[in-house]
Design an enzyme around this catalytic site. Structure first.
Site, PDB file in Angstrom:
ATOM      1  N   ASP A 281      41.427  39.033  46.429  1.00 25.09           N
ATOM      2  CA  ASP A 281      42.100  37.743  46.530  1.00 25.09           C
ATOM      3  C   ASP A 281      41.834  37.183  47.915  1.00 25.09           C
ATOM      4  OD1 ASP A 281      43.264  37.786  43.962  1.00 25.09           O
ATOM      5  OD2 ASP A 281      44.979  38.931  44.690  1.00 25.09           O
TER       6      ASP A 281
ATOM      7  N   ASP B 290      41.719  33.814  38.974  1.00 21.41           N
ATOM      8  CA  ASP B 290      43.123  33.482  38.737  1.00 21.41           C
ATOM      9  C   ASP B 290      43.286  31.989  38.465  1.00 21.41           C
ATOM     10  OD1 ASP B 290      43.769  36.156  39.274  1.00 21.41           O
ATOM     11  OD2 ASP B 290      44.156  35.738  41.390  1.00 21.41           O
TER      12      ASP B 290
END
Length: 165
Positions: free
Chosen positions: A121, A139
Site C-alpha cells: 500500500d 483497492d
C-alpha cells in the site's frame, strides 16, 4: 445473448488493472522509504506500507494464517468473477465494467499476497490529522467496481421474457 467468448475485452481490462497496480506498487517499493511519508498535496501523501491483513489492515497481526485465508477467498472470488463475466448478457456494460475492475483489483492484491506475503500500500489520504488507511490502485479498482455494482443494482434490468429485452 451472452458475452461468452465476447467477454475478452473485460478480461483485458482486468489485466490492465493488474499491470498498472503492479507497476505502481513496484515504483512505490523502489522509490519510497518504508513508513516515511512524501507529501504530494496538503491532504495526500505517498507512504509505503506492507499490509499482511485485509482491508484497513484487518487481522494484520493475526499470526500468519490470514495470508492463506485471504488468498483462498481471493482465488474463489476471482474464479466466480471470471465465470460471471462469461455468463453476462450483452449490453450489461456497467455490470461488466464493475466486475472487471473488482477482478483486476482482487488479482493485483492476490499476486502481492502470494509472492510477497503482504500487500503493498502506498496511497495515503488525510485531513486535519485524520488519516484514511493506506491503499493502492487495486483497492481503488475494487472500490470503483463495488460502486458500479451498487449503481447497476439500482438501475435494474427488464425481467426475462419482457418486451424490453
Amino acid at each position: 445473448m451472452r458475452y461468452g467468448t465476447g467477454a475478452w475485452p473485460w478480461y483485458l481490462l482486468a489485466l490492465v488493472v493488474i499491470a498498472l497496480d503492479q507497476y505502481t506498487k513496484g515504483l512505490a517499493s523502489a522509490n519510497l522509504e518504508y513508513a516515511r511519508p512524501v507529501a504530494v498535496f496538503s491532504w495526500f501523501n505517498l507512504t509505503l506500507h506492507h499490509n499482511s491483513g485485509a482491508a484497513f489492515s484487518f487481522l494484520s497481526d493475526a499470526g500468519g494464517w490470514q495470508r492463506y485465508f485471504f488468498t483462498a477467498i481471493a482465488l474463489a472470488v476471482s474464479a466466480l468473477l471470471v465465470a460471471w463475466l462469461y455468463r453476462l448478457q450483452r449490453g450489461q456494460w456497467l455490470l461488466a465494467l464493475s466486475l472487471a475492475l473488482v477482478l483486476g483489483g482482487a488479482i493485483g492484491n492476490l499476486w502481492d499476497r502470494l509472492v510477497l506475503g503482504y500487500v503493498v500500500d502506498f496511497i495515503s489520504v488525510h485531513y486535519a490529522g485524520y488519516y484514511f488507511p493506506a491503499f493502492n490502485l487495486a483497492d481503488s479498482a475494487i472500490t470503483g467496481g463495488a460502486i458500479g455494482l451498487i449503481l447497476d443494482s439500482f438501475l435494474g434490468r427488464p425481467a426475462a421474457g419482457s418486451e424490453e429485452e
